[in-house]
Scaffold this active site. Structure first.
Site, short mmCIF file in Angstrom:
data_model
loop_
_atom_site.label_atom_id
_atom_site.label_comp_id
_atom_site.label_asym_id
_atom_site.label_seq_id
_atom_site.Cartn_x
_atom_site.Cartn_y
_atom_site.Cartn_z
N SER A 34 0.84 -1.19 0.00
CA SER A 34 0.00 0.00 0.00
C SER A 34 0.89 1.25 0.00
O SER A 34 2.04 1.21 0.42
CB SER A 34 -0.92 0.01 1.22
OG SER A 34 -0.19 0.37 2.37
N LYS A 49 0.44 -0.35 15.22
CA LYS A 49 -0.89 -0.79 15.68
C LYS A 49 -1.40 -2.01 14.93
O LYS A 49 -2.35 -2.64 15.38
CB LYS A 49 -1.89 0.37 15.64
CG LYS A 49 -2.46 0.75 14.31
CD LYS A 49 -3.66 1.65 14.59
CE LYS A 49 -4.21 2.25 13.33
NZ LYS A 49 -5.51 2.88 13.59
N ASP A 50 -0.78 -2.34 13.80
CA ASP A 50 -1.18 -3.55 13.07
C ASP A 50 -0.36 -4.77 13.48
O ASP A 50 -0.57 -5.86 12.97
CB ASP A 50 -1.04 -3.32 11.56
CG ASP A 50 -2.05 -2.31 11.05
OD1 ASP A 50 -3.17 -2.26 11.59
OD2 ASP A 50 -1.70 -1.54 10.13
N SER A 81 -13.55 0.73 12.28
CA SER A 81 -12.86 0.43 13.54
C SER A 81 -13.90 0.32 14.64
O SER A 81 -14.65 1.26 14.90
CB SER A 81 -11.87 1.56 13.84
OG SER A 81 -11.71 1.72 15.23
N ARG A 105 -13.32 0.29 17.70
CA ARG A 105 -12.90 1.22 18.74
C ARG A 105 -13.47 2.62 18.49
O ARG A 105 -14.04 3.25 19.39
CB ARG A 105 -11.36 1.29 18.74
CG ARG A 105 -10.74 2.32 19.65
CD ARG A 105 -9.22 2.35 19.47
NE ARG A 105 -8.84 2.68 18.11
CZ ARG A 105 -8.81 3.92 17.61
NH1 ARG A 105 -9.10 4.95 18.38
NH2 ARG A 105 -8.48 4.14 16.36
N ARG A 106 -13.34 3.10 17.25
CA ARG A 106 -13.89 4.43 16.92
C ARG A 106 -15.41 4.41 17.00
O ARG A 106 -16.04 5.32 17.55
CB ARG A 106 -13.43 4.84 15.52
CG ARG A 106 -11.93 5.10 15.46
CD ARG A 106 -11.39 5.28 14.05
NE ARG A 106 -9.95 5.55 14.08
CZ ARG A 106 -9.11 5.22 13.10
NH1 ARG A 106 -9.53 4.60 12.03
NH2 ARG A 106 -7.82 5.51 13.21
N ARG A 109 -14.14 0.49 3.81
CA ARG A 109 -12.87 -0.23 3.66
C ARG A 109 -12.08 0.38 2.52
O ARG A 109 -12.51 1.31 1.87
CB ARG A 109 -13.12 -1.72 3.36
CG ARG A 109 -13.64 -2.57 4.52
CD ARG A 109 -12.61 -2.79 5.63
NE ARG A 109 -11.29 -3.20 5.19
CZ ARG A 109 -10.90 -4.43 4.97
NH1 ARG A 109 -11.73 -5.43 5.12
NH2 ARG A 109 -9.68 -4.70 4.59
N GLY A 110 -10.93 -0.19 2.27
CA GLY A 110 -10.08 0.28 1.18
C GLY A 110 -8.96 1.15 1.70
O GLY A 110 -8.94 1.51 2.88
N ARG A 114 -10.95 5.68 0.36
CA ARG A 114 -11.86 6.19 1.39
C ARG A 114 -12.15 7.67 1.18
O ARG A 114 -13.30 8.12 1.30
CB ARG A 114 -11.28 5.97 2.79
CG ARG A 114 -11.22 4.50 3.15
CD ARG A 114 -10.75 4.29 4.57
NE ARG A 114 -10.48 2.87 4.79
CZ ARG A 114 -10.53 2.26 5.95
NH1 ARG A 114 -10.81 2.94 7.03
NH2 ARG A 114 -10.29 0.97 6.06
N CYS A 164 -6.35 -6.76 17.20
CA CYS A 164 -6.30 -5.43 16.59
C CYS A 164 -7.69 -4.84 16.49
O CYS A 164 -7.87 -3.64 16.44
CB CYS A 164 -5.70 -5.52 15.19
SG CYS A 164 -3.98 -5.97 15.21
#
Ligand code: DPM
Length: 322
Positions: A19, A89-90, A138, A140-141, A158-159, A164, A251
């Site tokens: 990416s 974080k991943d 997410s 979490r968000r 996604r993406g 996005r 995650c």
């Protein structure tokens, strides 16, 4: 006459996802290492991970923790690459046998950011109209924003970053939430409309930092990596990761954190929430940087006593049911 026999200097192979963001991060690491070791060769090898291929399923439903790291880890264990650059974080909190987190580099702003469609330039997260569509995948968000703004509508997205942003600009969403760090690294800071304060959104464990993984027995690579370590980021993120590891969180769980470093004093705040945002436990611990991991573990125990275990068990049961 004696001839000096010099062993050929080993080329260091750096693994990366393909990416745009992963490549920017990997090239940054390559450049830093090259600066410290101008006579060495650092090569970048790219590969796709499972997480890059599965784009149509909500991440939380896939359930695996090593979605964005596994292929790189296999290549490292097979001696095809020597290190792998990840968004910290991943990177799961438990690594496969034989691999270690070799170094943690300096963190960008770890906060989440609100990015809006042009027609909402005058709005902030708390002034978006009821029913406004906010994109995030997410948990979490989602959990934290639902808690604070139950009148908003949340929709999966996604993406990669550009995809996005295109969906947002095309009007499919009124706003989306992204990590400020990703936008900054891609030179798109101008798209950050509002940095969400910790009272609204605690960020993901490790957000904004890079974690570099390598073989545990590769002393040479481990010593090269030491030159790009950032100690304050290391102390903060080790506390965050110990917290997550102790809660057995992957995650994709509604777990958020915030850390603050004041000299030798480290403060860690953590939160566990239900996906609908109705249940939430949150606490803060303080200690010295030498106790970073112990602080994370202590906070996990405190939150468990306050009900975090029940919240997480319900989430895992739901994910397994699909
Ligand atoms: C993880 C999450 C997300 C990424 C979950 C979370 C966001 C998923 C989504 C663990 N990894 O944060 O609660 O919104 O669909 C990811 C991003 C970055 C690294 C992008 C982002 C860039 C920031 C960084 C995806 N991984 O969070 O907007 O390097 O910390």
């Amino acid at each position: 006459m004696s001839i000096a026999v010099s062993s050929p200097v080993r080329t260091i192979r750096i693994g990366s996802r393909k990416s745009q963001l992963a490549l920017v991060q990997t090239h940054w690491v390559q450049e830093q290492l090259q600066k410290h070791f101008p006579d060495r060769t650092f090569e970048v090898h790219t590969m796709s991970t499972q997480g890059d291929k599965i784009l149509d399923v909500a991440l939380a439903k896939i359930g695996e923790k090593d979605l964005f790291t596994k292929e790189l880890e296999v290549a490292m264990l097979n001696q095809e690459i020597d290190l792998a650059v990840h968004s910290l974080k991943d990177l799961p909190t438990r690594l496969p046998e034989g691999l270690v987190l070799g170094v943690i580099t300096e963190r960008e702003d770890p906060a989440d950011a609100l990015v809006v469609n042009a027609k909402h330039q005058d709005r902030q997260i708390d002034t978006l109209s009821p029913g406004a569509v906010v994109g995030t995948s997410s948990l979490r968000r989602l959990a934290q924003l639902r808690h604070h703004f139950p009148h908003l509508t949340f929709k999966d997205i996604r993406g990669n970053l550009n995809t996005r942003l295109q969906k947002l600009d095309a009007g499919e969403y009124d706003a989306i939430i992204l990590a400020a760090a990703g936008l900054q690294r891609l030179g798109m800071s101008d798209r950050i409309h509002q940095i969400l304060p910790p009272e609204i959104s605690l960020h993901a464990v490790g957000q904004g930092a890079l974690g570099i993984e390598c073989r545990a027995d590769d002393a040479e690579v481990l010593s090269l990596l030491q030159t790009i370590e950032h100690a304050p980021t290391r102390d903060r993120t080790l506390a965050e990761r110990a917290f997550l590891r102790e809660l057995e969180g992957g995650c994709q769980v509604p777990i958020g954190v915030n850390t603050h470093l004041d000299g030798e004093q480290l403060t860690l705040t953590g939160l566990v929430a239900s996906v609908d945002g109705t249940q939430m436990v949150k606490d803060t611990v303080t200690g010295t940087v030498q106790q970073a991991e112990a602080l994370g573990i202590d906070l996990a125990h405190r939150l468990r006593q306050q009900g975090a275990k029940e919240i997480l068990d319900t989430i895992f049961a739901n994910i397994q049911r699909g």
